[in-house]
Design a protein around this motif. Sequence first.
Motif, PDB file in Angstrom:
ATOM      1  N   ASN A 329      -8.606  -6.525 -13.601  1.00 14.84           N
ATOM      2  CA  ASN A 329      -9.128  -6.262 -12.259  1.00 14.84           C
ATOM      3  C   ASN A 329      -8.887  -7.475 -11.379  1.00 14.84           C
ATOM      4  OD1 ASN A 329     -10.200  -3.809 -13.132  1.00 14.84           O
ATOM      5  ND2 ASN A 329     -12.069  -4.821 -13.834  1.00 14.84           N
ATOM      6  N   PRO A 330      -8.662  -7.239 -10.089  1.00 13.59           N
ATOM      7  CA  PRO A 330      -8.477  -8.377  -9.195  1.00 13.59           C
ATOM      8  C   PRO A 330      -9.759  -9.198  -9.108  1.00 13.59           C
ATOM      9  CG  PRO A 330      -7.924  -6.295  -8.102  1.00 13.59           C
ATOM     10  CD  PRO A 330      -8.583  -5.960  -9.397  1.00 13.59           C
ATOM     11  N   ALA A 331      -9.619 -10.493  -8.934  1.00 12.16           N
ATOM     12  CA  ALA A 331     -10.802 -11.331  -8.743  1.00 12.16           C
ATOM     13  C   ALA A 331     -11.370 -11.073  -7.356  1.00 12.16           C
ATOM     14  CB  ALA A 331     -10.429 -12.813  -8.885  1.00 12.16           C
ATOM     15  N   VAL A 332     -10.487 -10.822  -6.424  1.00 15.03           N
ATOM     16  CA  VAL A 332     -10.944 -10.595  -5.056  1.00 15.03           C
ATOM     17  C   VAL A 332      -9.976  -9.645  -4.354  1.00 15.03           C
ATOM     18  CG1 VAL A 332      -9.733 -12.644  -4.226  1.00 15.03           C
ATOM     19  CG2 VAL A 332     -11.601 -11.692  -2.869  1.00 15.03           C
ATOM     20  N   PHE A 333     -10.559  -8.807  -3.489  1.00 12.96           N
ATOM     21  CA  PHE A 333      -9.761  -7.820  -2.771  1.00 12.96           C
ATOM     22  C   PHE A 333      -9.947  -8.038  -1.277  1.00 12.96           C
ATOM     23  CE2 PHE A 333      -8.522  -3.942  -0.813  1.00 12.96           C
ATOM     24  CZ  PHE A 333      -7.660  -3.285  -1.676  1.00 12.96           C
ATOM     25  N   MET A 334      -8.856  -8.304  -0.578  1.00 11.05           N
ATOM     26  CA  MET A 334      -8.959  -8.613   0.843  1.00 11.05           C
ATOM     27  C   MET A 334      -8.952  -7.375   1.724  1.00 11.05           C
ATOM     28  SD  MET A 334      -9.400 -11.782   0.909  1.00 11.05           S
ATOM     29  CE  MET A 334      -9.409 -11.883   2.717  1.00 11.05           C
ATOM     30  N   VAL A 335      -9.932  -7.327   2.593  1.00  6.64           N
ATOM     31  CA  VAL A 335     -10.051  -6.258   3.580  1.00  6.64           C
ATOM     32  C   VAL A 335      -9.859  -6.902   4.944  1.00  6.64           C
ATOM     33  CG1 VAL A 335     -11.692  -4.694   4.701  1.00  6.64           C
ATOM     34  CG2 VAL A 335     -11.599  -4.842   2.185  1.00  6.64           C
ATOM     35  N   ASP A 336      -8.898  -6.421   5.681  1.00 10.01           N
ATOM     36  CA  ASP A 336      -8.582  -7.036   6.979  1.00 10.01           C
ATOM     37  C   ASP A 336      -8.384  -5.930   8.017  1.00 10.01           C
ATOM     38  OD1 ASP A 336      -7.493  -8.229   9.186  1.00 10.01           O
ATOM     39  OD2 ASP A 336      -5.883  -9.276   8.134  1.00 10.01           O
ATOM     40  N   VAL A 337      -9.301  -5.861   8.976  1.00  9.53           N
ATOM     41  CA  VAL A 337      -9.175  -4.805   9.987  1.00  9.53           C
ATOM     42  C   VAL A 337      -8.642  -5.357  11.314  1.00  9.53           C
ATOM     43  CG1 VAL A 337     -10.914  -3.280   9.026  1.00  9.53           C
ATOM     44  CG2 VAL A 337     -11.611  -5.069  10.601  1.00  9.53           C
ATOM     45  N   THR A 338      -7.986  -6.531  11.246  1.00  9.16           N
ATOM     46  CA  THR A 338      -7.459  -7.107  12.489  1.00  9.16           C
ATOM     47  C   THR A 338      -5.936  -7.080  12.499  1.00  9.16           C
ATOM     48  OG1 THR A 338      -7.305  -9.378  11.660  1.00  9.16           O
ATOM     49  CG2 THR A 338      -9.436  -8.672  12.518  1.00  9.16           C
ATOM     50  N   GLY A 339      -5.339  -6.233  11.644  1.00  9.70           N
ATOM     51  CA  GLY A 339      -3.881  -6.122  11.672  1.00  9.70           C
ATOM     52  C   GLY A 339      -3.210  -6.527  10.378  1.00  9.70           C
ATOM     53  N   GLY A 340      -3.935  -7.227   9.498  1.00  7.27           N
ATOM     54  CA  GLY A 340      -3.379  -7.522   8.176  1.00  7.27           C
ATOM     55  C   GLY A 340      -2.762  -8.905   8.031  1.00  7.27           C
ATOM     56  N   GLY A 341      -2.601  -9.623   9.104  1.00  8.83           N
ATOM     57  CA  GLY A 341      -1.981 -10.943   9.032  1.00  8.83           C
ATOM     58  C   GLY A 341      -2.810 -11.925   8.229  1.00  8.83           C
ATOM     59  N   HIS A 342      -4.106 -11.885   8.414  1.00 12.90           N
ATOM     60  CA  HIS A 342      -4.969 -12.798   7.655  1.00 12.90           C
ATOM     61  C   HIS A 342      -4.949 -12.462   6.173  1.00 12.90           C
ATOM     62  CE1 HIS A 342      -6.594 -13.171  11.808  1.00 12.90           C
ATOM     63  NE2 HIS A 342      -6.703 -14.443  11.462  1.00 12.90           N
ATOM     64  N   ALA A 343      -4.995 -11.184   5.872  1.00 11.70           N
ATOM     65  CA  ALA A 343      -4.937 -10.770   4.466  1.00 11.70           C
ATOM     66  C   ALA A 343      -3.626 -11.244   3.847  1.00 11.70           C
ATOM     67  CB  ALA A 343      -5.051  -9.244   4.363  1.00 11.70           C
ATOM     68  N   ARG A 344      -2.563 -11.110   4.620  1.00 12.65           N
ATOM     69  CA  ARG A 344      -1.248 -11.500   4.105  1.00 12.65           C
ATOM     70  C   ARG A 344      -1.245 -12.971   3.704  1.00 12.65           C
ATOM     71  NH1 ARG A 344       1.763  -9.861   8.190  1.00 12.65           N
ATOM     72  NH2 ARG A 344       1.891 -11.844   9.280  1.00 12.65           N
ATOM     73  N   ARG A 345      -1.771 -13.827   4.583  1.00 10.82           N
ATOM     74  CA  ARG A 345      -1.739 -15.267   4.304  1.00 10.82           C
ATOM     75  C   ARG A 345      -2.717 -15.666   3.187  1.00 10.82           C
ATOM     76  NH1 ARG A 345      -0.716 -14.900   9.791  1.00 10.82           N
ATOM     77  NH2 ARG A 345      -2.917 -14.850  10.378  1.00 10.82           N
ATOM     78  N   GLY A 363      -3.276  -0.821   7.531  1.00  9.73           N
ATOM     79  CA  GLY A 363      -4.227  -0.962   8.625  1.00  9.73           C
ATOM     80  C   GLY A 363      -5.287   0.124   8.696  1.00  9.73           C
ATOM     81  N   ARG A 364      -5.853   0.449   7.580  1.00  7.68           N
ATOM     82  CA  ARG A 364      -6.846   1.523   7.558  1.00  7.68           C
ATOM     83  C   ARG A 364      -8.212   1.018   8.021  1.00  7.68           C
ATOM     84  NH1 ARG A 364      -7.064   5.702   3.241  1.00  7.68           N
ATOM     85  NH2 ARG A 364      -6.693   4.370   1.452  1.00  7.68           N
ATOM     86  N   SER A 365      -9.138   1.958   8.153  1.00  7.11           N
ATOM     87  CA  SER A 365     -10.480   1.599   8.622  1.00  7.11           C
ATOM     88  C   SER A 365     -11.173   0.731   7.573  1.00  7.11           C
ATOM     89  CB  SER A 365     -11.305   2.857   8.844  1.00  7.11           C
ATOM     90  OG  SER A 365     -11.597   3.463   7.593  1.00  7.11           O
ATOM     91  N   MET A 366     -12.197   0.019   8.017  1.00  2.58           N
ATOM     92  CA  MET A 366     -12.917  -0.832   7.075  1.00  2.58           C
ATOM     93  C   MET A 366     -13.507  -0.012   5.942  1.00  2.58           C
ATOM     94  SD  MET A 366     -15.885  -3.637   7.609  1.00  2.58           S
ATOM     95  CE  MET A 366     -14.775  -4.688   8.473  1.00  2.58           C
ATOM     96  N   LYS A 367     -14.028   1.129   6.290  1.00  4.45           N
ATOM     97  CA  LYS A 367     -14.590   2.011   5.265  1.00  4.45           C
ATOM     98  C   LYS A 367     -13.527   2.367   4.220  1.00  4.45           C
ATOM     99  CE  LYS A 367     -16.586   6.590   4.723  1.00  4.45           C
ATOM    100  NZ  LYS A 367     -17.748   7.340   5.200  1.00  4.45           N
ATOM    101  N   ALA A 368     -12.358   2.742   4.698  1.00  2.76           N
ATOM    102  CA  ALA A 368     -11.291   3.128   3.776  1.00  2.76           C
ATOM    103  C   ALA A 368     -10.834   1.942   2.928  1.00  2.76           C
ATOM    104  CB  ALA A 368     -10.115   3.706   4.556  1.00  2.76           C
ATOM    105  N   GLN A 369     -10.722   0.776   3.567  1.00  5.25           N
ATOM    106  CA  GLN A 369     -10.268  -0.408   2.826  1.00  5.25           C
ATOM    107  C   GLN A 369     -11.278  -0.814   1.761  1.00  5.25           C
ATOM    108  OE1 GLN A 369      -8.388  -3.703   4.813  1.00  5.25           O
ATOM    109  NE2 GLN A 369      -8.002  -2.511   6.674  1.00  5.25           N
ATOM    110  N   LEU A 370     -12.544  -0.725   2.101  1.00  2.00           N
ATOM    111  CA  LEU A 370     -13.567  -1.077   1.114  1.00  2.00           C
ATOM    112  C   LEU A 370     -13.593  -0.085  -0.039  1.00  2.00           C
ATOM    113  CD1 LEU A 370     -16.467  -2.416   3.302  1.00  2.00           C
ATOM    114  CD2 LEU A 370     -15.543  -3.524   1.265  1.00  2.00           C
ATOM    115  N   LYS A 371     -13.258   1.139   0.275  1.00  2.00           N
ATOM    116  CA  LYS A 371     -13.208   2.142  -0.779  1.00  2.00           C
ATOM    117  C   LYS A 371     -12.105   1.779  -1.774  1.00  2.00           C
ATOM    118  CE  LYS A 371     -13.555   7.116  -1.220  1.00  2.00           C
ATOM    119  NZ  LYS A 371     -13.766   8.364  -0.494  1.00  2.00           N
ATOM    120  N   VAL A 372     -10.964   1.366  -1.256  1.00  2.00           N
ATOM    121  CA  VAL A 372      -9.865   0.952  -2.124  1.00  2.00           C
ATOM    122  C   VAL A 372     -10.268  -0.304  -2.911  1.00  2.00           C
ATOM    123  CG1 VAL A 372      -7.456   0.222  -2.219  1.00  2.00           C
ATOM    124  CG2 VAL A 372      -8.176   1.913  -0.523  1.00  2.00           C
ATOM    125  N   ALA A 373     -10.981  -1.192  -2.226  1.00  2.00           N
ATOM    126  CA  ALA A 373     -11.444  -2.416  -2.887  1.00  2.00           C
ATOM    127  C   ALA A 373     -12.338  -2.058  -4.074  1.00  2.00           C
ATOM    128  CB  ALA A 373     -12.211  -3.284  -1.892  1.00  2.00           C
TER     129      ALA A 373
END
Length: 424
Positions: A329-345, A363-373
């Motif tokens: 499992n990942p140690a941490v899962f990045m959720v970025d709702v500002t376009g993904g640039g921060h997650a990328r870096r 670039g999905r909604s925060m809800k959707a990203q957290l679900k994937v997380a």
Amino acid sequence: MTEEQFIPQAPAGTHDVMPPESFRWQALVARFAEIATTYGFGLVHTPMFEDVRVFHRGLGDIAEVVSKEMYEFEDRGGRRLALRPEGTAPVVRAFIQHRPPTPFKAWYVSPSFRYERPQAGRFRQHHQLGVEVLGSDDADIDVEVIAMASRFFRGLGLQDVRLIINSMGCEACRPAYVTALSDYLSTHQSSLCDEHAERWEQNPLRVLDCKKEACVLVTSGGPILREQLCQECSVHHERVRGGLTELGLSAIQDDRLVRGFDYYTRTTFEFSSSALESAQNAIGGGGRYDGLVEILGGPPTPGIGFGVGMERVLLACDAENSFEVAGPNPAVFMVDVTGGGHARRIVAALRDRGVFAERAYDGRSMKAQLKVADRSGADFAGIIGEQEAQTRSVTIRALRHEAEQETLSVEEFLSRFSALGDRS
RNA sequence: GUGGGCGUAGCUCAGGUGGUUAGAGCGCCAGGUUGUGGCCCUGGAGGCCGGGGGUUCAAGUCCCCUCGUUCACCCCA
């Protein structure tokens, strides 16, 4: 099937191994590698195909595996080749070609191919883990090799594994026995099962292996190979059995154990799982082949080895609910709702530090990203919204336990998770 | 190579004796909650019912063929 559209599919009797099951495969190979290394074996890779003569001569033309189950083909240069149906002959061929110092101890993991009708635990492509030792006929080698296989099975948590053992004798004593057996069978021909009444002469030893009541009845009154071994073979066999007992391994002497390939001499053995309901419950087997190197054109060199069927071992593990391997499992899962640039870096920085970091895409909604997380199995989500983006910070949210969310600077965030990476 | 079972949604499966637009659970997507996963609710996408032929007014359903799959024999890991 005429104008039908082609829907691609794995060929009959073959299977795709995909996550999460493939993590279990990785783990299985890793276990075997670890034990093999402990026992002094080095990894050998041989080609998946060989000149057909390697198998015709090595395994014997009458072996069914060779006569009717090999994938043979001619390459563009007119060479007669065959996909390997088993693992021993190729290793022996490599031994002859390279002449490494003896005793030569090799382990391998490789696919084998046999054109058979697929069924439970039987495939056209299956995978074997195995070892070979060339250059010694010391009974202690036999003991070690069998002990190693046993250890492997035990380490997987398998309880219901049965070990049977027998001796096939050698050139000095087996021919006389085969003659005696033939003589005996010829006088009881009519009492054999339908099939062997016709074909017993082709390979009299096979009749010993027949499970039909008629044959069992006949052979149980016939000559026993173990009782007609020459002095050397007899001593060798007793030393093997004694060594196993000394190591606390119970091997059942089975006078009917006759394995399929011609090359076997002296010690033969087979591991089967009584947890498997299907007809194919042999999970591993092998034996000594003191004449094989010579048959394939090398100097007289004794050898012994075994192969373990990975698919069957895993089926046995399933049956015993053992060796369950979870994917990482990942140690941490990045959720970025500002376009993904921060997650990328941030993900790149974490991975550079050896941390298993994952992120959401598209670039999905925060809800959707957290679900994937959540589904990823990560312990923590690192969230970046407008606020965090403006202040160069990340909010940490625990996904596996109740905890207050906290917001850290990007630098603090990275160093907190980097520690995890360094540890592993 | 021989013989039996089974092919319906991504997965697991319902669809008595043929009869309207083929269903469920899980999964997936979206919304309920314009910065928050799991639980719940609502909605949605997704099927030439393996393929071909036949019988019939009408076939997921019956018949034949074929392909695939599965189990057993044989043999093997």
